[in-house]
Design a protein around this motif. Structure first.
Motif, PDB file in Angstrom:
ATOM      1  N   UNK A  94      -9.290  -9.433 -80.833  1.00 33.22           N
ATOM      2  CA  UNK A  94      -9.282 -10.900 -80.882  1.00 33.22           C
ATOM      3  C   UNK A  94      -9.963 -11.401 -82.146  1.00 33.22           C
ATOM      4  N   UNK A 138      -2.750 -16.205 -80.320  1.00 34.56           N
ATOM      5  CA  UNK A 138      -3.175 -15.933 -78.954  1.00 34.56           C
ATOM      6  C   UNK A 138      -2.862 -17.115 -78.049  1.00 34.56           C
ATOM      7  N   UNK A 162      -8.464 -17.802 -83.982  1.00 32.49           N
ATOM      8  CA  UNK A 162      -8.785 -18.292 -82.648  1.00 32.49           C
ATOM      9  C   UNK A 162      -7.749 -19.316 -82.202  1.00 32.49           C
ATOM     10  N   UNK A 163      -7.472 -19.335 -80.901  1.00 31.44           N
ATOM     11  CA  UNK A 163      -6.452 -20.283 -80.385  1.00 31.44           C
ATOM     12  C   UNK A 163      -6.998 -21.693 -80.307  1.00 31.44           C
ATOM     13  N   UNK A 164      -7.141 -22.347 -81.452  1.00 31.92           N
ATOM     14  CA  UNK A 164      -7.788 -23.643 -81.539  1.00 31.92           C
ATOM     15  C   UNK A 164      -6.743 -24.742 -81.622  1.00 31.92           C
TER      16      UNK A 164
END
Lengths: 356, 557
Positions: free
Chosen positions: A38, A224, A43-45
Motif C-alpha cells: 500500500x 486502491x 493513497x485513495x484520497x
C-alpha cells in the motif's frame, strides 16, 4: 494553591497511565505484506482525482466547501462575538437586559440570503449530476462487468473473453485517445458498493439490478479502492485495485489473459490433487476440468498482485497459508480449509504458482 | 390550597419499605415518574452502547488489530447503532416530553396516563429483547448471537440465506415493540397539548418546547408506520416464505432501503427537534432574554418537519437512481438548510444584547450551537449528490452524523439534564463536576469526530472492523480512539455527579435559574398532582409576568 497544582499534576499523570493502558496489544503482527505494498501506491484520497468523473466531483466539492466554510466563518464568528460581547460582567446590577421579541425585517433577511445560496448550490449540483450520470458510452468503449460476491469482486470483460478477480486492468484515457471504461455492476448475493476514490464516486452493486458507472483515468498507475456497503463478516477485507496501463501495456495484458492455462509438467501432481478435491467446485481454471463458478477464476492467478481480495500479497508463503487455513488471513471467509496434508498443500501451491 | 398540599405531604411522610417503593414505580401512571424512568433507562443503555463504541475504537486504534473478531465487531456496530437510536435517543427525548409537557401547560398529567405506562413498558421490554439476543440469538441453529447486519439492516443481508439463527428476529421484534411504544407517546402528547392546556394558554402562548413536542409527535405518527410495515414484511419473508426483499426469488433490495429511510430520515429530525426545544428554553433563560422570533421559530420547526418527509433518498444517491431522482432529492435536502439556518440565527438573536450566564446548561448549549452549525454544513456537502457519491458510506458520514447525534443531541441532552435535574429531584447538580464534565466531553468529542471526517476523505469506508497499514489512516484513527477514552472519562464524571448530587447536592428550591415557564412555579420535585390549583397564564412567560408586574410580556406579544 500549591496543593491544587499538585492535585492537577497527579490527575494528569493518572490520565496518561489510562491512555497508555488503552494502546492495544496486537495479537497478530502480520499484515501479509499489504502495508509495504500500500505504501508504494498512491493513497485513495478523494481530493486527488485522476479520472474524468472524479475531476467533476472534485471541482464541485471545492465550490461547496468554500461556500460552507464562508458560512461557518460568518455564523461561527457571530456566535463567538455574542458570547464574548454579551457575557454577564462582574459587578452587574442584576437588572434584566431589554427584552426584544423579534424583528420581521431581520427574519426576512436571514431567510432570503440562505434561499439564494441554496438556489446556486442546487443548480451547480444538478449540472454535475447530469454531466456524470447522463454520459453514454461512445462506440468502441471498453465494457467491464463487475459482480460483487461475499467478499470478492468477479471481473469479466465481455467480448474479450477474459475473467479475473479483484484487480481490474483498464487503458489510460488521455486527451488524444479518450478511452473511457464503462462498468456494469451486479451482485451475486447481497448489496456491495464499488469505490475507487481517485477514479470516481461510488456506485452500489445490488442483486437483481444492473447499475452502471464509468471512469476515464488520465494517468497510469494502480489505484486502491474497496467495498463501501456493509456486506457481512469480511466487508472490511473486500479490497479492490484498478490498474491503469498505457494502451500497449493493456493490450499485452489482454493477450496474456486470453490464453488458456499454462501446462506445466513439474506441477502435474499438484494439478491432480487440485482437480480431485472440492477446489474445482468453486474455482475455474480455463482449459481444465476445473469449472466452478462460486469462487474467483484461477486461470491466471499469478498475474494478480494480491490474494483473498486484497487481504494478502500474492506470495508462495501467503498462498500456502491461504490454502491451508483461509481463516488465518481472512477470518470468516467462505472458502473452507480442505484439511490436506502438508505435502498436498505444497503440491497445490506449486500448481497454482504455475498458473501465470 | 394549603390543605391539599398538606394531604400530599401526609402521603409521603411514612417511607415505604424498599419493595413497596419499587412496586410503586412499577404500577405508576404518573407522567413524571414514567418520564424519569424513560430517561433513566435511556441513560443506562447510553452507557452500555457507549462502552460498545469504546470497544470498537479500541479495535480500530491501530491497523490490523485483533482485539475483537470481525463477527464480534459487526455485532458491536449493529447493537451500538440500534441501541443509540431506539434505546437511548428516543426514550430520553420522549422521557423529557413526558415529564415537561404537562408541567409546562399547567396540566396534572398526560391525557391518557395508562396508555403512557403501557408505552413505557412496551419500550422497556422491547429494549431488553434487543440485548437478550446476546443469549437467545443462537436459536436452534448454533449461529447468531446478537444482530450483525448494521442498524439499517439492508436487504438481502437480513434474509434467511444470509442471516441464520434468530439474531435478526430479535432486532425486528425489539424495534417493532419500541416503535409501538413511541406511537403511544405521540398520541398522548398530541391529545394532551390540544385538550389539557390551563386557562389562558392559547396555542400561541405555549412554550416553544411544547410546540416542538407536538411537531415531533406528528412526525412520529407519520414516520414510524413505514418502519413497522417493513419489519412485518421482513418477518413474513423470513418465516412465511414471502419475497418482498428476497432477491434470490425476485424481491427488491431497494424497496427495503426506501421503506427504511422514509422512516430513517424523519427519525433524525424526531431526535433533533426535541433538542431544538431544549435550546429554545435554556438559551433565553441564561441570556436573560425572551426567545427571539417565537412565531418564526415554531414555523421553522414545522417547515423542517414537513421538508424532512421528502428527503429520504439522499441516503441512496449511490444505489443508481435516475439523474432526475438524484436532483430532486438533492434539492429537497438543501432546502432543509433554510429553516435550520433561521433557527440558528434566532438563537443568536436571543443572545444578542443579553447578559449571558455561563452555567453548565448554557455551556452545553453553546457547544451545541457551534457543533450543530458544523453538522449542518457537512450535511449540505452530503446533500450535494455528486460529492455524496464520494462521501456516502465512509467515515465522513460517520463523523457528520455523530456531530448531529453527539455534538448536538447528546450535548443538549446533558444541558437539559443539568437544567431540569433540580426540578425533578429538588437538588442541584454539582457545578464544578459539571464544568469538568463539559470541558472533557468537549475535548473528547472533537478529538474523536473531527479527524474522522478526514478518515472518510482518505478512503475509509464505515463499518470495517480493520484497515490495512500504508493507506494514511493510522494517525487519524489513533487520535479518534484516544478521544473516545476522554469522552468516556467525561461520562464517568457525569455519573459520579448524578450520584453525588442525589445524595448530598445543594437544595434547589422551586426556581433555581430564575426562569419563566410554568414548571418553575411549583415545588421541586413537583407533587404528584403538579399544581394544587389550575394556573392561569396571560403570556408565554407567566413567571416573567409575576416577577415584573410593571412590564409584563402580554403587553408585547
Amino acid at each position: 494553591m500549591r496543593s491544587l497544582a499538585k492535585k492537577q499534576l497527579e490527575f494528569g499523570l493518572r490520565f496518561l497511565v489510562l491512555i497508555a493502558a488503552f494502546i492495544p496489544v496486537r495479537v497478530f503482527a502480520s499484515d501479509w505484506g499489504m502495508g509495504a505494498s500500500n505504501s508504494r501506491l498512491s493513497q485513495p484520497y478523494v481530493f486527488a482525482p485522476v479520472s474524468t468523473p472524479a475531476y467533476a466531483i472534485d471541482t464541485l466539492a471545492w465550490f461547496v466547501i468554500s461556500i460552507c466554510a464562508g458560512i461557518a466563518l460568518v455564523v461561527g464568528s457571530l456566535i463567538a462575538y455574542s458570547i464574548v460581547r454579551f457575557r454577564a460582567r462582574e459587578g452587574d446590577d442584576g437588572s434584566e437586559p431589554p427584552q426584544v421579541y423579534g424583528s420581521n425585517p431581520m427574519e426576512l433577511a436571514w431567510t432570503a440570503v440562505p434561499v439564494l445560496i441554496v438556489f446556486v448550490l442546487i443548480l451547480t449540483t444538478a449540472r454535475t449530476i447530469y454531466t456524470v450520470q447522463a454520459a453514454t458510452p461512445p462506440p468502441g468503449a471498453l465494457k467491464v462487468r463487475v459482480i460483487g460476491h461475499q467478499w470478492w469482486w468477479e471481473v469479466r470483460y465481455p467480448g474479450l473473453g477474459i475473467v479475473t478477480a479483484n484487480e481490474i486492468h483498464v487503458p489510460v484515457s488521455d486527451g488524444d485517445n479518450p478511452a473511457p471504461t464503462f462498468l456494469e455492476l451486479e451482485s451475486a448475493d447481497v448489496a456491495h458498493s464499488f469505490w475507487v476514490p481517485r477514479l470516481a464516486g461510488k456506485t452500489d452493486l445490488i442483486p437483481n439490478r444492473k447499475n452502471t458507472m464509468w471512469i476515464a483515468p488520465h494517468q497510469s498507475g494502480t489505484y486502491l479502492g474497496q467495498c463501501a456497503e456493509f456486506c457481512g463478516t469480511e466487508h472490511a477485507l473486500m479490497l479492490l485495485r484498478v490498474v491503469v496501463q498505457s494502451r500497449a501495456d493493456w493490450e499485452r495484458w489482454v493477450a496474456m489473459q486470453q490464453k488458456p492455462a499454462e501446462e506445466s509438467l513439474a506441477a502435474s501432481r499438484g494439478r491432480r490433487i487440485f482437480e480431485s478435491t472440492a477446489c474445482v467446485n468453486c474455482h475455474m481454471v480455463r482449459g481444465t476440468i476445473a469449472n466452478g463458478h462460486f469462487g474467483p477464476d484461477l486461470t491466471h492467478l499469478m498475474s494478480r498482485e494480491t490474494l483473498a481480495a486484497g487481504a494478502a500479497m500474492n506470495t508462495p508463503e501467503n498462498l500456502h497459508i491461504w490454502i491451508k487455513d483461509p481463516d488465518q488471513i481472512k477470518p470468516g471467509v467462505l472458502m473452507p480449509a480442505m484439511n490436506l496434508s502438508a505435502a498436498d498443500i505444497d503440491a497445490i501451491t506449486s500448481y497454482l504458482e504455475s498458473l501465470r | 390550597m394549603a390543605t391539599e398540599i398538606a394531604l400530599g405531604e401526609l402521603q409521603s411522610t411514612a417511607p415505604l419499605p424498599m419493595l413497596g417503593r419499587l412496586h410503586e414505580w412499577v404500577i405508576t401512571v404518573d407522567h413524571k415518574r414514567l418520564g424519569l424512568m424513560y430517561i433513566g433507562g435511556g441513560l443506562l443503555f447510553f452507557v452500555i452502547a457507549g462502552l460498545q463504541a469504546l470497544t470498537m475504537r479500541l479495535q480500530l486504534a491501530v491497523p490490523d488489530n485483533h482485539v475483537v473478531s470481525p463477527q464480534v465487531f459487526n455485532r458491536l456496530m449493529t447493537m451500538h447503532g440500534t441501541a443509540m437510536v431506539f434505546l437511548v435517543g428516543m426514550p430520553i427525548l420522549t422521557g423529557f416530553f413526558n415529564y415537561l409537557v404537562p408541567l409546562m401547560i399547567g396540566a396534572r398529567d398526560l391525557a391518557f396516563p395508562r396508555l403512557n405506562s403501557f408505552g413505557f413498558w412496551l419500550w422497556f421490554f422491547g429494549a431488553l429483547l434487543l440485548y437478550f439476543s446476546y443469549i437467545g440469538g443462537d436459536g436452534l441453529y448454533g449461529a447468531g448471537s446478537a444482530p450483525d447486519v448494521g442498524w439499517f439492516a439492508y436487504a438481502p443481508l437480513t434474509e434467511r440465506a444470509f442471516s441464520r439463527g434468530n439474531s435478526t428476529d430479535y432486532w425486528i421484534l425489539s424495534i417493532l415493540l419500541t416503535s409501538v411504544g413511541s406511537t403511544a407517546t405521540a398520541i398522548n402528547i398530541i391529545a394532551t397539548t390540544f385538550s389539557l392546556r390551563c386557562r389562558g394558554m392559547t396555542l400561541g402562548k405555549m412554550p416553544v418546547l411544547v410546540w416542538l413536542a407536538v411537531v415531533v409527535a406528528f412526525m412520529m405518527l407519520l414516520a414510524l408506520p413505514p418502519l413497522s410495515a417493513a419489519q412485518v414484511m421482513l418477518l413474513l419473508d423470513r418465516y412465511l416464505g414471502a419475497h418482498f426483499f428476497d432477491t434470490q426469488a425476485g424481491g427488491s433490495a431497494i424497496l427495503w432501503q426506501h421503506f427504511f429511510w422514509i422512516f430513517g430520515h424523519p427519525e433524525v429530525y424526531i431526535l433533533v427537534i426535541p433538542v431544538f426545544a431544549f435550546a429554545s428554553e435554556i438559551i433565553p433563560v441564561f441570556s436573560r432574554k425572551v426567545i427571539f422570533g417565537y412565531q418564526v421559530m415554531v414555523a421553522a420547526s414545522c417547515a423542517i418537519a414537513f421538508i424532512s418527509m421528502g428527503v429520504w433518498a439522499h441516503h441512496m444517491f449511490a444505489v443508481g437512481l435516475t439523474p432526475a431522482g438524484n436532483a430532486f432529492f438533492a434539492t429537497s435536502t438543501m432546502l432543509v438548510a433554510v429553516p435550520t439556518g433561521i433557527k440558528i440565527f434566532n438563537w443568536i438573536g436571543t443572545m444578542w444584547g443579553g447578559k449571558l450566564r455561563f452555567r453548565v446548561p448554557m455551556l452545553f448549549s453553546l457547544g451545541f450551537l457551534f457543533q450543530f452549525l458544523v453538522a449542518g454544513l457537512t450535511g449540505i456537502m452530503l446533500g450535494v449528490a455528486p460529492f455524496d457519491w464520494q462521501l456516502t458510506d465512509t467515515y465522513f458520514v460517520v463523523a457528520h452524523f455523530h456531530y448531529v447525534l453527539v455534538g448536538a443531541i447528546v450535548f443538549m441532552i446533558f444541558a437539559a439534564i443539568y437544567y431540569w435535574f433540580p426540578k425533578a429531584t429538588g437538588r442541584m447538580l454539582n457545578e464544578r463536576l459539571g464544568q469538568w464534565h463539559f470541558w472533557l466531553f468537549l475535548v473528547g468529542f472533537h478529538l474523536t469526530f473531527d479527524p474522522l471526517h478526514f478518515a472518510g476523505l482518505h478512503g475509509m469506508p464505515r463499518r470495517i472492523y480493520t484497515y490495512q497499514p500504508g493507506r494514511g489512516l493510522e494517525g487519524i484513527n489513533l487520535i479518534a480512539s484516544i478521544g473516545a477514552l476522554v469522552q468516556a472519562l467525561a461520562v464517568l464524571i457525569f455519573v459520579v455527579n448524578v450520584g453525588y448530587s442525589l445524595a448530598g447536592g445543594e437544595e434547589a428550591g422551586p426556581d433555581p435559574w430564575d426562569a419563566w415557564t410554568l414548571e418553575w412555579s411549583t415545588t421541586s420535585p413537583p407533587p404528584e398532582y403538579n399544581y394544587a390549583k389550575e394556573p392561569e397564564v396571560h403570556s408565554r412567560r407567566p413567571l416573567w409576568d409575576l416577577k415584573h408586574p410593571e412590564d409584563p410580556d402580554w403587553l408585547y406579544e
